[in-house]
Design a protein around this motif. Structure first.
Motif, PDB file in Angstrom:
ATOM      1  N   VAL B 112      47.379  19.113  54.705  1.00  0.00           N
ATOM      2  CA  VAL B 112      46.624  19.514  53.523  1.00  0.00           C
ATOM      3  C   VAL B 112      46.233  18.279  52.715  1.00  0.00           C
ATOM      4  O   VAL B 112      45.179  18.219  52.101  1.00  0.00           O
ATOM      5  CB  VAL B 112      47.474  20.445  52.637  1.00  0.00           C
ATOM      6  N   ARG B 113      47.116  17.310  52.701  1.00  0.00           N
ATOM      7  CA  ARG B 113      46.845  16.053  52.006  1.00  0.00           C
ATOM      8  C   ARG B 113      47.512  14.929  52.779  1.00  0.00           C
ATOM      9  O   ARG B 113      48.710  14.973  53.025  1.00  0.00           O
ATOM     10  CB  ARG B 113      47.428  16.078  50.596  1.00  0.00           C
ATOM     11  N   SER B 114      46.721  13.943  53.169  1.00  0.00           N
ATOM     12  CA  SER B 114      47.268  12.785  53.861  1.00  0.00           C
ATOM     13  C   SER B 114      47.195  11.596  52.937  1.00  0.00           C
ATOM     14  O   SER B 114      46.115  11.198  52.502  1.00  0.00           O
ATOM     15  CB  SER B 114      46.443  12.525  55.128  1.00  0.00           C
ATOM     16  N   GLY B 115      48.340  11.038  52.585  1.00  0.00           N
ATOM     17  CA  GLY B 115      48.355   9.901  51.681  1.00  0.00           C
ATOM     18  C   GLY B 115      48.988   8.694  52.334  1.00  0.00           C
ATOM     19  O   GLY B 115      49.586   8.802  53.399  1.00  0.00           O
ATOM     20  N   ARG B 116      48.869   7.549  51.693  1.00  0.00           N
ATOM     21  CA  ARG B 116      49.433   6.314  52.232  1.00  0.00           C
ATOM     22  C   ARG B 116      50.946   6.463  52.355  1.00  0.00           C
ATOM     23  O   ARG B 116      51.538   6.081  53.346  1.00  0.00           O
ATOM     24  CB  ARG B 116      49.108   5.149  51.291  1.00  0.00           C
ATOM     25  N   SER B 119      52.528  12.752  52.745  1.00  0.00           N
ATOM     26  CA  SER B 119      51.581  13.737  53.230  1.00  0.00           C
ATOM     27  C   SER B 119      52.185  15.119  53.043  1.00  0.00           C
ATOM     28  O   SER B 119      53.405  15.282  53.047  1.00  0.00           O
ATOM     29  CB  SER B 119      51.273  13.514  54.718  1.00  0.00           C
ATOM     30  N   VAL B 120      51.307  16.106  52.876  1.00  0.00           N
ATOM     31  CA  VAL B 120      51.751  17.483  52.691  1.00  0.00           C
ATOM     32  C   VAL B 120      51.092  18.346  53.769  1.00  0.00           C
ATOM     33  O   VAL B 120      49.889  18.221  54.014  1.00  0.00           O
ATOM     34  CB  VAL B 120      51.384  17.999  51.279  1.00  0.00           C
ATOM     35  N   CYS B 121      51.904  19.180  54.408  1.00  0.00           N
ATOM     36  CA  CYS B 121      51.405  20.038  55.488  1.00  0.00           C
ATOM     37  C   CYS B 121      51.708  21.498  55.200  1.00  0.00           C
ATOM     38  O   CYS B 121      52.713  21.815  54.559  1.00  0.00           O
ATOM     39  CB  CYS B 121      52.097  19.684  56.806  1.00  0.00           C
ATOM     40  N   GLN B 122      50.831  22.364  55.686  1.00  0.00           N
ATOM     41  CA  GLN B 122      51.148  23.782  55.715  1.00  0.00           C
ATOM     42  C   GLN B 122      51.587  24.147  57.125  1.00  0.00           C
ATOM     43  O   GLN B 122      51.078  23.608  58.105  1.00  0.00           O
ATOM     44  CB  GLN B 122      49.956  24.623  55.256  1.00  0.00           C
ATOM     45  N   LEU B 123      52.559  25.049  57.192  1.00  0.00           N
ATOM     46  CA  LEU B 123      53.186  25.419  58.454  1.00  0.00           C
ATOM     47  C   LEU B 123      52.995  26.918  58.667  1.00  0.00           C
ATOM     48  O   LEU B 123      53.134  27.702  57.724  1.00  0.00           O
ATOM     49  CB  LEU B 123      54.692  25.107  58.400  1.00  0.00           C
ATOM     50  N   GLU B 124      52.664  27.287  59.875  1.00  0.00           N
ATOM     51  CA  GLU B 124      52.580  28.705  60.222  1.00  0.00           C
ATOM     52  C   GLU B 124      53.278  28.919  61.555  1.00  0.00           C
ATOM     53  O   GLU B 124      53.160  28.090  62.455  1.00  0.00           O
ATOM     54  CB  GLU B 124      51.114  29.141  60.387  1.00  0.00           C
ATOM     55  N   VAL B 125      53.961  30.040  61.689  1.00  0.00           N
ATOM     56  CA  VAL B 125      54.552  30.392  62.983  1.00  0.00           C
ATOM     57  C   VAL B 125      54.118  31.819  63.317  1.00  0.00           C
ATOM     58  O   VAL B 125      54.284  32.731  62.496  1.00  0.00           O
ATOM     59  CB  VAL B 125      56.091  30.297  62.954  1.00  0.00           C
ATOM     60  N   HIS B 126      53.541  31.969  64.495  1.00  0.00           N
ATOM     61  CA  HIS B 126      53.143  33.286  64.997  1.00  0.00           C
ATOM     62  C   HIS B 126      54.039  33.696  66.160  1.00  0.00           C
ATOM     63  O   HIS B 126      54.420  32.852  66.980  1.00  0.00           O
ATOM     64  CB  HIS B 126      51.693  33.268  65.493  1.00  0.00           C
ATOM     65  N   ALA B 127      54.357  35.002  66.231  1.00  0.00           N
ATOM     66  CA  ALA B 127      55.003  35.565  67.414  1.00  0.00           C
ATOM     67  C   ALA B 127      53.892  36.118  68.294  1.00  0.00           C
ATOM     68  O   ALA B 127      53.039  36.877  67.825  1.00  0.00           O
ATOM     69  CB  ALA B 127      55.966  36.672  67.014  1.00  0.00           C
ATOM     70  N   THR B 142      56.714  18.292  53.002  1.00  0.00           N
ATOM     71  CA  THR B 142      56.366  16.945  52.550  1.00  0.00           C
ATOM     72  C   THR B 142      56.944  15.931  53.524  1.00  0.00           C
ATOM     73  O   THR B 142      58.133  16.002  53.828  1.00  0.00           O
ATOM     74  CB  THR B 142      56.972  16.672  51.155  1.00  0.00           C
ATOM     75  N   VAL B 143      56.119  15.011  54.014  1.00  0.00           N
ATOM     76  CA  VAL B 143      56.629  13.964  54.904  1.00  0.00           C
ATOM     77  C   VAL B 143      56.257  12.601  54.345  1.00  0.00           C
ATOM     78  O   VAL B 143      55.289  12.453  53.594  1.00  0.00           O
ATOM     79  CB  VAL B 143      56.104  14.105  56.350  1.00  0.00           C
TER      80      VAL B 143
END
Lengths: 150, 150, 150, 150
Positions: B112-116, B119-127, B142-143
């Motif tokens: 969602v946002r890549s910074g120096r 970074s922030v990611c959205q996660l989804e899991v489907h069955a 947040t990574v």
């Protein structure tokens, strides 16, 4: 997080119920996790560090750390509920504070609020060696009590 | 969460770097997880449901669900960083929406946002089954990018 | 997050119920927040940036950003429930991606899962000027439906 | 959460720096929040309950609860950093455990891990009357230290 000493012993029935449920979690067996404490409102799970549960640098993978933390919290909540109930994790959040090194991890779940429907737990994971004990993750979890499927 | 179609292909170097790192994650191998998509800012990981990754009712354990979701998000962030970097998970939060049934789970991490630094990611899991695809978990992560250890 | 176009209109009764509830939130009035969209499963709230809602650098305070995001999500969940229900926030998590600058903030809550007891929403906050619209926060929220106090 | 007694006093310089920054937060003034404790790694903020900070049932709005909890955590992290630094909230998560009733709320932020780049705090909010003190919210927060703008 309240100290272990402040938690009452769980009844033998509660301990047996949780040991039995833990024994049916295939993932805990696959990871090699062990149930090491069951008190009223507090459960501890231990995991030896080994290559099979690692990430790419040899530390325990966040997913394995999460798995034992989530189970510890869920069972901690379960100790406070009637024996007709079981719990499902609604959500949790985990901060990873330091590499999960050490000989083994110890995850502890402690109930902060036990409600008829929802319970909230705090989660801690320490990396442990013979010489030291270091906090490597802290979390917060919401679980819901549901009628037990037989 | 942006559709797969809106993500550019990752370069062969990025794909190779992520495949190599994924291959060194002992936990992914233990669980039987597979890397199924590497695009710029989007990574997918698949996990077959089997007793070894289950909780006490036979659904996939939240810990295994978390493990693939966390790895998918971390690698998605890594696709956007220079090849001198690697990533560590700072924290994540996961809501479990429905039992992780199906034949397999598919976890997707999207930046969602890549910074120096962060970074922030959205996660989804489907069955997933042959017939259907159901959202069973959503998360936010947040990574932090750090210099790569060789 | 699904596009606005994918959300059905809310019924006039639902719109009226949410406007009335919003009008009784003293904090929304104190902040100067406005209800700008009520669709089925999607609610938007706007907040003009001014010194009274700032942190120490003049950007909108994370607390004010949170307040409108939390309200947007709660009301989005409420649009999907029978009119005998109201909602309480169980928990939420918000990542602040960029300074909350712009002329005003627009918070949007979108229902990801609507359940009899628990609903889960995704939250977004954009900073808006005449020329641009920038994502400044993303969140995830759990709310519980309870019988309405009259 | 460690007891207040385990926290050292902050130096007068740190207290002055935090008071000055708090004084520039328009939102804290608008809400009527007060800085009530500044120790090394621990900060407390108090908020009187009144209609202007309420939600639709007269309890303190989750947004106001969040605002003081977030500020308490951010300033707690700041007490541990050199005076050339300031902090920004990366993210936080808050569980609302009970209605925010009482005469006033007291939010406390405590540093769990203070790092060069990232710090992690635990957040607690109590509802307080002359007779009682009840835990109404718990949270967990990540903040980043950045060079201070003069």
């Amino acid at each position: 997080m309240p100290d272990a000493a402040t938690h009452d012993q769980a009844t033998p029935e509660v301990v047996a119920r949780i040991r039995e449920s833990f024994g049916r979690q295939g993932l805990m067996r696959l990871l090699g996790a062990e149930l090491v404490q069951v008190a009223a409102g507090r459960v501890g799970i231990s995991l030896a560090r080994r290559p099979e549960v690692s990430q790419q640098h040899g530390y325990v993978h966040a997913g394995a750390t999460s798995a034992i933390a989530d189970s510890a919290g869920g069972y901690a909540a379960l100790t406070m509920l009637p024996d007709t109930a079981e719990v499902l994790t609604v959500e949790y959040k985990l901060n990873l504070l330091a590499p999960a090194a050490g000989d083994r991890l110890e995850a502890t779940g402690v109930v902060v609020r036990s409600g008829r429907t929802l319970s909230v737990c705090q989660l801690e994971v320490h990396a442990v060696t013979a010489a030291a004990r270091k906090l490597v993750a802290v979390g917060q979890q919401t679980v819901i009590g549901v009628p037990r499927e037989s």
